[in-house]
Design an enzyme around this catalytic site. Structure first.
Site, PDB file in Angstrom:
ATOM      1  N   PRO A   2      89.521  35.665  25.935  1.00 25.54           N
ATOM      2  CA  PRO A   2      89.637  35.837  24.488  1.00 25.54           C
ATOM      3  C   PRO A   2      88.777  36.985  23.994  1.00 25.54           C
ATOM      4  O   PRO A   2      87.629  37.149  24.417  1.00 25.54           O
ATOM      5  CB  PRO A   2      89.135  34.496  23.949  1.00 25.54           C
ATOM      6  CG  PRO A   2      89.379  33.529  25.045  1.00 25.54           C
ATOM      7  CD  PRO A   2      89.160  34.299  26.313  1.00 25.54           C
ATOM      8  N   GLU A   3      89.335  37.777  23.102  1.00 20.00           N
ATOM      9  CA  GLU A   3      88.587  38.883  22.521  1.00 20.00           C
ATOM     10  C   GLU A   3      88.090  38.485  21.136  1.00 20.00           C
ATOM     11  O   GLU A   3      88.299  37.365  20.673  1.00 20.00           O
ATOM     12  CB  GLU A   3      89.455  40.139  22.494  1.00 20.00           C
ATOM     13  CG  GLU A   3      89.833  40.616  23.894  1.00 20.00           C
ATOM     14  CD  GLU A   3      90.421  42.021  23.900  1.00 20.00           C
ATOM     15  OE1 GLU A   3      90.130  42.787  22.972  1.00 20.00           O
ATOM     16  OE2 GLU A   3      91.164  42.344  24.838  1.00 20.00           O
TER      17      GLU A   3
END
Length: 292
Positions: A2-3
Site C-alpha cells: 500500500p502506498e
C-alpha cells in the site's frame, strides 16, 4: 505494498469509529507480525482512549492518552475491518479470512461497542508503541522528507534536493528522504502527467543558479494532483490491499501508464505506446514518445 493514498484512505475509514473511542480490550492473537509485537502490548493499550488518527508517509498513527502512539505499517497484505461487537454482524462486509485476524481492538464510542480487526495473511505488517512527543526520534521517521500533500513540498524545495544530481528522476522521487510516502505507482503517473522521462537526469530540472525550471514546476503540481486524485478515489488497492469497508480502491481504473505495457498512450495528441523498463529492480511504465 500500500502506498500513501491507500494508508490515508484507511485512516479516513477508521477515524469515525476510533477517534474518541475507549479501547476496552486489545486482543492479541499471536506474539508477532513481521517483528515481535510490543512488550505488554495488550496491557499498555487496553483502557486507553484514542485521541486521533494520523499518518506519516505510509505509516498509520493511532494517538492515545498519556503521550502514547501506536505506529502501524500494513506491509504487503495488512488491512483493517470494522465489526459490530454487540450484534455480531459486520458493520461492513467481511474482508478477509478470520484465521489471519492477529490484533483486535475492542472499542466503545457513543455507547456503541465495535471491533477494529487487523488482518494480515503474510504478516509483513508491524505495530510499534512510541511516545507521541518523541515521534521525530522514531527510526523510520528521522530522515523522511516532506509529505506530498503538505505545503513543504514545492518546486523550490525539490530544486534544492535535485540540483547537480545525475541520478535518474524516477529513483530520486522514490527516495523517501526527498518525498515521504511517494511510491512506484504514483511516481510513474506523475512523471507521465508532467511529460518527463523516468530516465532523465534529476539535475536537468534545475537552473545553474539552483532555481526550478518550468518542468520541475509542472512535476511538483503533477505529484500533488495525482496523490489528491488517488486519495479521492480511495487508493489503488492492488493485490491484497482493501479499504476498511471491505471494498477496493478505484484509482487503478484511471492509470494512464502504470501496468499498461503495450497500451496506447492516453496523452491527447500522442501516438506513442506505453513501455515497461526496469529501474533498480522495479518496473517503470512510461511513454517514450511524449516523456522527455
Amino acid at each position: 505494498m500500500p502506498e500513501l493514498p491507500e494508508v490515508e484512505t484507511v485512516r479516513r475509514g477508521l477515524a469515525p469509529v476510533m477517534e474518541g473511542a475507549l479501547v476496552t480490550q486489545l486482543q492479541q492473537n499471536r506474539p508477532d507480525l513481521r517483528f515481535p509485537l510490543p512488550e505488554a502490548f495488550a496491557e499498555r493499550v487496553s483502557g486507553r482512549r484514542i485521541i486521533s488518527l494520523g499518518r506519516r508517509a505510509k505509516y498509520l498513527l493511532i494517538d492515545m492518552e498519556d503521550d502514547l502512539t501506536l505506529i502501524s505499517h500494513l506491509g504487503m497484505s495488512g488491512s483493517f475491518r470494522i465489526e459490530d461487537a454487540v450484534q455480531g454482524d459486520f458493520h461492513y462486509a467481511r474482508s478477509k479470512d478470520s484465521k489471519h485476524d492477529h490484533v483486535i481492538f475492542h472499542v466503545e464510542r457513543d455507547r456503541r461497542q465495535q471491533k477494529i480487526i487487523y488482518n494480515d495473511p503474510r504478516r509483513f505488517g508491524f505495530m510499534h508503541l512510541w511516545k507521541r512527543s518523541e515521534l521525530d526520534l522514531y527510526p523510520a521517521f528521522a530522515e523522511l522528507g516532506p509529505e506530498p500533500t503538505g505545503n513543504a513540498l514545492d518546486a523550490d524545495y525539490l530544486a534544492g534536493r535535485l540540483s547537480g544530481k545525475s541520478q535518474p528522476l524516477k529513483g530520486a522521487l522514490l527516495d523517501q528522504t526527498v518525498i515521504a510516502g511517494l511510491g512506484n505507482i504514483y511516481v510513474c503517473e506523475a512523471l507521465w502527467r508532467s511529460h518527463l522521462s523516468p530516465k532523465r537526469q534529476s539535475g536537468t530540472l534545475v537552473t545553474p543558479k539552483g532555481k526550478p525550471k518550468k518542468e520541475l514546476l509542472a512535476l511538483t503540481e503533477a505529484i500533488r494532483a495525482v496523490i489528491a486524485d488517488a486519495i479521492a478515489a480511495g487508493g489503488s488497492s492492488l493485490r491484497d490491499h482493501i479499504q476498511t469497508d471491505g471494498s477496493l480502491g478505484y484509482f487503478q481504473h484511471s492509470f494512464s501508464v502504470y501496468d499498461r505495457e503495450g497500451g496506447a498512450c492516453r496523452m491527447p495528441g500522442c501516438n506513442g505506446t506505453v513501455e515497461r523498463i526496469a529501474q533498480s529492480g522495479r518496473s517503470t511504465f512510461y511513454c517514450q514518445a511524449c516523456q522527455k
